[in-house]
Motif scaffolding. Structure first.
Motif, PDB file in Angstrom:
ATOM      1  N   UNK A   1       0.991  -1.306   0.006  1.00 16.74           N
ATOM      2  CA  UNK A   1       0.003   0.080   0.045  1.00 16.74           C
ATOM      3  C   UNK A   1       0.908   1.141  -0.005  1.00 16.74           C
ATOM      4  N   UNK A   2       0.406   2.477  -0.453  1.00 18.67           N
ATOM      5  CA  UNK A   2       1.181   3.375  -0.378  1.00 18.67           C
ATOM      6  C   UNK A   2       0.393   4.558   0.565  1.00 18.67           C
ATOM      7  N   UNK A   3       1.069   5.558   1.119  1.00 21.52           N
ATOM      8  CA  UNK A   3       0.745   6.621   1.877  1.00 21.52           C
ATOM      9  C   UNK A   3       1.353   7.895   1.741  1.00 21.52           C
ATOM     10  N   UNK A   4       0.670   8.680   2.294  1.00 20.55           N
ATOM     11  CA  UNK A   4       1.487  10.270   2.069  1.00 20.55           C
ATOM     12  C   UNK A   4       1.601  10.690   3.622  1.00 20.55           C
ATOM     13  N   UNK A   5       2.834  10.763   3.904  1.00 19.50           N
ATOM     14  CA  UNK A   5       3.208  11.137   5.473  1.00 19.50           C
ATOM     15  C   UNK A   5       2.889  12.797   5.463  1.00 19.50           C
ATOM     16  N   UNK A   6       2.452  13.071   6.822  1.00 26.70           N
ATOM     17  CA  UNK A   6       2.159  14.438   7.090  1.00 26.70           C
ATOM     18  C   UNK A   6       3.183  14.426   8.464  1.00 26.70           C
ATOM     19  N   UNK A   7       4.237  15.102   8.405  1.00 26.40           N
ATOM     20  CA  UNK A   7       5.103  14.869   9.297  1.00 26.40           C
ATOM     21  C   UNK A   7       4.947  15.938  10.450  1.00 26.40           C
ATOM     22  N   UNK A   8       4.932  15.431  11.585  1.00 27.56           N
ATOM     23  CA  UNK A   8       4.533  16.481  12.886  1.00 27.56           C
ATOM     24  C   UNK A   8       5.518  16.316  13.919  1.00 27.56           C
ATOM     25  N   UNK A   9       5.863  17.358  14.780  1.00 28.10           N
ATOM     26  CA  UNK A   9       7.013  17.278  15.866  1.00 28.10           C
ATOM     27  C   UNK A   9       6.406  16.959  17.045  1.00 28.10           C
ATOM     28  N   UNK A  10       5.269  17.028  17.247  1.00 28.36           N
ATOM     29  CA  UNK A  10       4.805  16.890  18.971  1.00 28.36           C
ATOM     30  C   UNK A  10       3.174  16.337  18.857  1.00 28.36           C
ATOM     31  N   UNK A  11       2.855  15.658  19.885  1.00 25.25           N
ATOM     32  CA  UNK A  11       1.630  15.211  19.909  1.00 25.25           C
ATOM     33  C   UNK A  11       0.589  16.134  19.644  1.00 25.25           C
ATOM     34  N   UNK A  12       0.869  17.280  20.345  1.00 28.59           N
ATOM     35  CA  UNK A  12       0.026  18.588  20.444  1.00 28.59           C
ATOM     36  C   UNK A  12      -0.429  18.789  18.832  1.00 28.59           C
ATOM     37  N   UNK A  13       0.612  18.916  18.069  1.00 30.98           N
ATOM     38  CA  UNK A  13       0.601  19.271  16.697  1.00 30.98           C
ATOM     39  C   UNK A  13      -0.195  18.109  15.933  1.00 30.98           C
ATOM     40  N   UNK A  14      -0.003  16.838  16.342  1.00 32.88           N
ATOM     41  CA  UNK A  14      -0.631  15.894  15.728  1.00 32.88           C
ATOM     42  C   UNK A  14      -2.146  15.916  15.973  1.00 32.88           C
ATOM     43  N   UNK A  15      -2.501  16.233  16.904  1.00 32.93           N
ATOM     44  CA  UNK A  15      -3.854  16.099  17.425  1.00 32.93           C
ATOM     45  C   UNK A  15      -4.494  17.379  16.814  1.00 32.93           C
ATOM     46  N   UNK A  16      -3.955  18.495  16.513  1.00 39.51           N
ATOM     47  CA  UNK A  16      -4.299  19.475  15.920  1.00 39.51           C
ATOM     48  C   UNK A  16      -4.581  19.498  14.327  1.00 39.51           C
ATOM     49  N   UNK A  17      -3.613  18.828  13.812  1.00 35.59           N
ATOM     50  CA  UNK A  17      -3.648  18.603  12.295  1.00 35.59           C
ATOM     51  C   UNK A  17      -4.570  17.303  12.145  1.00 35.59           C
ATOM     52  N   UNK A  18      -4.669  16.347  12.806  1.00 32.50           N
ATOM     53  CA  UNK A  18      -5.646  15.271  12.671  1.00 32.50           C
ATOM     54  C   UNK A  18      -7.002  15.919  12.661  1.00 32.50           C
ATOM     55  N   UNK A  19      -7.348  16.660  13.604  1.00 33.50           N
ATOM     56  CA  UNK A  19      -8.753  17.309  13.955  1.00 33.50           C
ATOM     57  C   UNK A  19      -9.115  18.078  12.943  1.00 33.50           C
ATOM     58  N   UNK A  20      -7.932  18.787  12.213  1.00 28.26           N
ATOM     59  CA  UNK A  20      -8.313  19.858  11.144  1.00 28.26           C
ATOM     60  C   UNK A  20      -8.608  19.208   9.763  1.00 28.26           C
ATOM     61  N   UNK A  21      -8.295  17.832   9.769  1.00 25.97           N
ATOM     62  CA  UNK A  21      -8.331  17.112   8.879  1.00 25.97           C
ATOM     63  C   UNK A  21      -7.332  17.077   7.813  1.00 25.97           C
ATOM     64  N   UNK A  22      -5.955  17.558   8.424  1.00 17.95           N
ATOM     65  CA  UNK A  22      -4.819  17.411   7.434  1.00 17.95           C
ATOM     66  C   UNK A  22      -4.490  16.231   7.005  1.00 17.95           C
ATOM     67  N   UNK A  23      -4.576  15.185   7.974  1.00 14.77           N
ATOM     68  CA  UNK A  23      -4.559  13.783   7.523  1.00 14.77           C
ATOM     69  C   UNK A  23      -5.833  12.887   7.950  1.00 14.77           C
ATOM     70  N   UNK A  24      -5.774  11.768   7.138  1.00 17.48           N
ATOM     71  CA  UNK A  24      -6.970  10.822   7.585  1.00 17.48           C
ATOM     72  C   UNK A  24      -6.731  10.035   8.804  1.00 17.48           C
ATOM     73  N   UNK A  25      -5.207   9.886   9.033  1.00 13.47           N
ATOM     74  CA  UNK A  25      -5.163   8.798  10.184  1.00 13.47           C
ATOM     75  C   UNK A  25      -3.885   9.242  10.894  1.00 13.47           C
TER      76      UNK A  25
END
Ligand SMILES: N[C@@H](CCC(=O)N[C@@H](CS)C(=O)NCC(=O)O)C(=O)O
Length: 338
Positions: free
Chosen positions: A167-191
């Motif tokens: 399978x293939x994926x597109x990484x959305x690199x993040x530095x911290x858990x807070x940033x991941x949470x924000x990006x994920x909830x904003x829909x910047x990543x599916x997973x």
């Protein structure tokens, strides 16, 4: 390019060796404070509370060590570190130990030259997706965008898992858990993928946790534990046995409620050696006889810390699972105190 990477590695090794020679236990005693590396913020594991006091399951390891060495669980300088900065912070001597959901791997031990003193949480990597995506398995994630913290085992496992499953994926690199949470909830990543404990911790802070599902697959082994630099075994022993003291205390039924009574002496010689009323274990470590008593009194035994910070009655809601005592079907097993 190659040369600068090589020199960079040499610098880290040089610093590690230089710092190790100083004797971390003596440094900590002289400083009167333990410099402990933690996460920047993972609810239940390491976060400052409303008063700026650090709380959590990993934080409790730092506090136990400070209590054992300095007789003061509050004598800790918490140094927030990201997936990327944590190893330089330890190698350079900025911190005396790292207690931050960090996976014990071959290359971190052998190549980066650290000693993992034990495991305080047996984990594995999982995936979280919005329920609205209608995905029921990680094998349905072909083509997904994935929020992923850089400098982690997570990054490497993800690549392996997708490659193995074609399978293939597109990484959305993040530095911290807070940033991941924000990006994920904003829909910047599916997973969002990370250690399953981290997913539970993050999901617990969502406004509507039920709108997100953690998929059934656990794709890796993530034994998380505290670590120190290579080359200073005396210090490694202090951190290792402070963690073991919390684990052994639970096994032997030593709790915050009964520890003062037990410290007067019991009919169990192992408990007596642990609490310092028999034998000279403290002296062997370069610490007072009641070092483990202090470590346990800081926040209770391993099970008490677990229940208070991340257990089933907390918003994080983690079951003991693999992190139950060996006497209870889990993997926690402290070597003997003798
Ligand atoms: N266990 C993995 C991943 C650890 C990790 O960094 N996980 C993230 C996601 S929960 C984290 O803890 N971040 C803490 C932070 O951002 O402060 C490793 O050692 O590489």
């Amino acid at each position: 390019m190659k040369k600068s990477v090589f020199l960079g590695a040499l610098t880290v090794v040089g610093l590690a060796a230089g710092v190790a020679a100083a004797g971390t236990l003596d440094d900590v005693k002289a400083r009167g404070k333990l410099n402990c590396g933690v996460a920047t913020g993972v609810p239940g594991f390491a976060t400052p509370d409303a008063n700026g006091v650090w709380q959590g399951f990993d934080v409790a390891v730092c506090r136990a060590v400070a209590a054992a060495v300095l007789n003061d669980q509050m004598a800790v300088e918490f140094v927030p570190t990201t997936g990327k900065t944590r190893f330089t912070a330890l190698a350079s001597g900025e911190i005396d130990m790292l207690a931050r959901n960090t996976t014990w791997t071959f290359s971190r031990d052998v190549d980066l030259k650290f000693d993992f003193v034990g495991v305080n949480y047996y984990d594995g990597q999982g995936f979280m997706v919005p329920k609205s995506l209608g995905v029921g398995s990680a094998k349905e994630l072909d083509g997904a965008t994935v929020c992923i913290q850089t400098g982690t085992t997570t990054e490497l496992n993800l690549a392996d898992f997708f490659r193995i499953n074609n399978m293939s994926y597109e990484p959305v690199p993040i530095e911290t858990n807070a940033e991941a949470q924000q990006q994920y909830l904003a829909g910047a990543c599916d997973v969002y993928t990370t250690d399953a404990s981290g997913l539970a911790a993050t999901r617990a802070t969502f406004e509507d946790p039920s709108a997100h599902v953690v998929l059934p697959e656990i794709i890796s082994k993530e034994p998380l534990g505290p670590l120190v630099r290579h080359g200073d075994s005396e210090w490694g022993d202090v951190v290792r046995w402070s963690l073991n003291a919390l684990i052994a205390a639970e096994e032997y039924g030593v709790t915050s409620a009964n520890i003062d009574e037990m410290a007067k002496g019991t009919t169990n010689p192992e408990i007596n050696r642990l609490l310092g009323t028999e034998g000279t274990l403290g002296e062997m470590l370069g610490l007072p006889a009641d070092w483990a008593l202090k470590a346990i009194k800081a926040n209770g035994n391993y099970g008490e810390v677990f229940e208070k910070t991340i257990g089933t009655n907390t918003p994080i809601g983690l079951a003991r699972g693999l992190n139950a005592q060996w006497t209870n079907g889990g993997l926690l097993y402290s070597p003997p105190f003798r």
